[in-house]
Scaffold this active site. Sequence first.
Site: not given
Length: 293
Positions: A97, A146, A241
């Site tokens: 992402h 992811d 992230s």
Amino acid sequence: MIVPLLIPIGFLVHFSGAENEDVDWANVPSQNVDDRIKINPDIKLIVSSEEGRITNGKIAEPKQFPYQVGLLLNSDRGKSWCGGTLISDQWIVSAAHCAEGVKSADVYLGATNRTDRSEVGQQIVKVEKDNIFVHEAWDSERLLNDISLLKLPSPVELSDYIRPAKLPESGDTASYQGQKAIASGWGRDSDTARGASEMLRWIEVPIMANNFCSVYYMGNVKDSNVCINTRGRKSTCNGDSGGPLVLADGSETLIGATSFGIVFGCEIQFPGVFTRITSYLDWINQKTGDSRH
Ligand SMILES: *[C@@H]1O[C@H](CO)[C@@H](O)[C@H](O)[C@H]1NC(C)=O
């Protein structure tokens, strides 16, 4: 109105409209956080007024996390910030992402204070789209697979400031449950923080059992995830992230890449969810081929 409390959301900080090189780090508006993943556009991030502080972490010393990288990502939507992990002198693991739709990335290596261009040991290397690989089965609705890889244009010279983490052994089926792990990043350091942190921060936290973690996220945690217990409000947050979760046994073994948390805040003691590296060792080896060794 029924409030859907359990909305997993990718931990990325998005700076919309920041087209120039110099992002005004101090003034990144919080309403732009996470707009890359619009799981439910009606849900706004609730900013808690609670005192807090990666949240409630410690500031990293120079050379403490030589495998940590920062990613300033450029896409049509502007710039965003993520973390990543160096796994060789040329390859970086991050989240899908983070890398999705990205045209180029400025990779911060050896950094602690990411805004200090004269910091000893720090280097910034540009990676173009052709060297950014998003997992083919990345599912942005269910946040599955992811994971992404970035390849530096040439091998970086390793030093005390820049050194890869280890990958787990292939065939390692350990759940890590109950073991201590370290997560690090420049993500928001509290639910009230407006943008990503200037200084690299870290937390040491226990790994939570997957089946327990999955209850919090209504079954949206899979075998290919690993979760941390965020007791004491120690958590990953927006901007972390893609960044590392390593075993705290001193081996610097990479077991996770920061994937998602809950939209209502990082300090509400919901588990932090990571992509489980052992689930993707074959994919990593296939993409990096011999050039990783
Ligand atoms: C980080 O670097 C910036 C730019 O050099 C500087 O203004 C700031 O004081 C530094 N922050 C810390 C905590 O050292």
